[in-house]
Design a protein around this motif. Structure first.
Motif, short mmCIF file in Angstrom:
data_model
loop_
_atom_site.label_atom_id
_atom_site.label_comp_id
_atom_site.label_asym_id
_atom_site.label_seq_id
_atom_site.Cartn_x
_atom_site.Cartn_y
_atom_site.Cartn_z
N LEU A 173 42.41 46.49 36.26
CA LEU A 173 41.81 47.76 36.67
C LEU A 173 42.88 48.82 36.88
O LEU A 173 42.67 50.00 36.54
CB LEU A 173 40.99 47.55 37.94
CG LEU A 173 39.71 46.72 37.78
CD1 LEU A 173 39.07 46.45 39.14
CD2 LEU A 173 38.72 47.42 36.86
N GLN A 174 44.02 48.42 37.43
CA GLN A 174 45.13 49.37 37.54
C GLN A 174 45.57 49.83 36.16
O GLN A 174 45.89 51.01 35.95
CB GLN A 174 46.31 48.71 38.26
CG GLN A 174 46.09 48.43 39.72
CD GLN A 174 47.26 47.70 40.34
OE1 GLN A 174 48.40 48.18 40.31
NE2 GLN A 174 47.01 46.53 40.91
N GLY A 175 45.60 48.91 35.19
CA GLY A 175 45.99 49.28 33.83
C GLY A 175 45.04 50.28 33.21
O GLY A 175 45.46 51.26 32.58
N LEU A 176 43.74 50.06 33.38
CA LEU A 176 42.75 50.99 32.87
C LEU A 176 42.89 52.35 33.54
O LEU A 176 42.80 53.41 32.89
CB LEU A 176 41.34 50.41 33.10
CG LEU A 176 40.14 51.29 32.73
CD1 LEU A 176 40.22 51.74 31.28
CD2 LEU A 176 38.84 50.54 33.00
N ASP A 177 43.12 52.35 34.84
CA ASP A 177 43.31 53.58 35.60
C ASP A 177 44.50 54.38 35.05
O ASP A 177 44.40 55.58 34.79
CB ASP A 177 43.53 53.21 37.07
CG ASP A 177 43.53 54.42 38.00
OD1 ASP A 177 43.23 55.53 37.54
OD2 ASP A 177 43.83 54.23 39.20
N TRP A 178 45.64 53.71 34.88
CA TRP A 178 46.84 54.38 34.37
C TRP A 178 46.61 54.97 32.99
O TRP A 178 46.92 56.13 32.74
CB TRP A 178 47.99 53.37 34.31
CG TRP A 178 48.76 53.20 35.56
CD1 TRP A 178 48.25 53.00 36.82
CD2 TRP A 178 50.18 53.17 35.70
NE1 TRP A 178 49.27 52.85 37.72
CE2 TRP A 178 50.46 52.95 37.08
CE3 TRP A 178 51.24 53.29 34.82
CZ2 TRP A 178 51.77 52.86 37.56
CZ3 TRP A 178 52.54 53.20 35.30
CH2 TRP A 178 52.79 53.00 36.65
#
Length: 367
Positions: A173-178
């Motif tokens: 989810l952090q990756g998608l956010d970034w």
């Protein structure tokens, strides 16, 4: 009230749809071939208590396809209390390029923390091109060749692409956010409007850096990359953002929601220094969920769910474009969970921002 809500959500979707379309259709020219002979470059890495991550970072540096005899790697050990230096020196044994590990004990001018480390490293760097990354980053093999062609005389900073990578749902989810956030930054940057630079995947020319006086002459900021970016632009240089697979670096994820809040609180310092029109846009964007609750109360849950469904679909198209342009596979199944992640992070950060407490970064407290 219903008229206001209709107008807000219509405009919100129009902005997102336009941004998605611009991201998809914008044709970004491929970089020109590097001129011969290839120039030497300097890689600057600030590290503080990074014994668990630094070997991964340096292993990626050793895999660079740029001729190692033209690369100097400068690691600044920022008063680490662990084995960062020993691990780094072990990881770089036998390296065919130049490697130096400097223990940073003195303060230069107004610089503090990472900015102070980079100020020291820039002083001993011998090339005209400073490639800056972080200890928790693994850069791609073609990193130098991906950024260097954009460093024209008038260009002061070149920013690559970074995504969080990890096995857990929280990591992804952090990756998608970034990646989605950087896609929106790219849209604005393509229109010629500067937003920010990213200090974990950035090239700064010596000419631009020295024109600012260096970090020791800049006002201290916990978002030192943004402060340098603003100063470089103020000296008449331009910028480039490179949203291409060959410029894609992978960051280790933040381990816990608490640590993530501390990271984002630090980033919020940079957001608070953005131009008013960008801050207004971010506030407009962030009002979606509060007004969605109002819509559910005024028009009923079904209307609110319909609006939320449109949001997920449009954001999915933007995210798909971001992943595709980065050369990655789109995780469609994450989209519903990403909405919950976004709400929780936004609420948590809003509360954290209002509380009179310091935030922690790399073992140091900031107000």
């Amino acid at each position: 009230m219903e008229g206001f809500l209709t107008g807000y959500f219509t405009l919100w979707f129009l902005v997102l749809a336009t941004s998605t379309l611009l991201f998809w259709v914008r044709r970004r020219p491929a970089p020109a071939p590097l001129a011969a002979p290839l120039p030497p470059v300097s890689i600057l890495i600030a590290a503080r208590n990074e014994e668990a991550a630094i070997a991964r970072c340096l292993a990626a540096i050793r895999q660079l396809s740029y001729p190692p005899e033209l690369v100097e790697v400068l690691l600044g050990d920022d008063a680490s209390t662990d084995q960062t230096r020993a691990v780094a020196e072990q990881a770089m044994q036998g390296y065919k390029g130049r490697f130096r590990c400097l223990t940073i004990t003195e303060t230069l001018g107004s610089a503090r923390g990472k900015a102070n480390v980079l100020a020291h490293l820039a002083r001993v760097a011998t090339s005209e091109f400073f490639f800056i990354t972080d200890a928790d980053i693994a850069v791609p093999a073609g990193w130098i060749q991906a950024l260097l062609p954009f460093a024209r005389p008038e260009v002061g900073t070149v920013t690559g692409l970074t995504v969080v990578h990890g096995p857990r749902l929280f990591d992804r989810l952090q990756g998608l956010d970034w990646l989605q956030s950087l896609g929106l930054v790219q849209v604005v940057s393509d229109l010629g409007r500067p937003v920010t630079a990213m200090g974990n995947n950035m090239l700064v020319t010596r000419a631009a850096y020295e024109a600012t006086g260096g970090y020791e002459q800049l006002p201290f900021s916990v978002t030192e990359d943004f402060e340098l970016f603003r100063a470089v632009l103020a000296r008449g240089f331009t910028f480039r953002n490179v949203y291409r697979p060959e410029a894609l670096a992978f960051s280790l994820p933040i381990g816990t929601p608490r640590r993530l809040l501390h990271q984002r609180r630090r980033w919020l310092r940079g957001v608070e220094a953005l131009p008013w029109w960008l801050q207004s846009g971010l506030i407009f964007y962030a009002m979606f969920y509060p007004l969605l609750l109002v819509l559910a109360w005024v028009a009923g849950p079904l209307a609110a769910l319909s609006v939320l469904g449109i949001k997920i679909a449009l954001q999915g198209l933007l995210a798909y474009g971001c992943y595709r342009r980065a050369g990655l596979r789109m995780p469609w199944h994450l989209l519903p969970a990403f909405e919950l992640y976004t709400v929780a992070l936004t609420l948590g950060l809003a509360v954290f921002r209002l509380l009179p407490v310091s935030f922690d970064w790399k073992g140091r407290l900031y107000q």
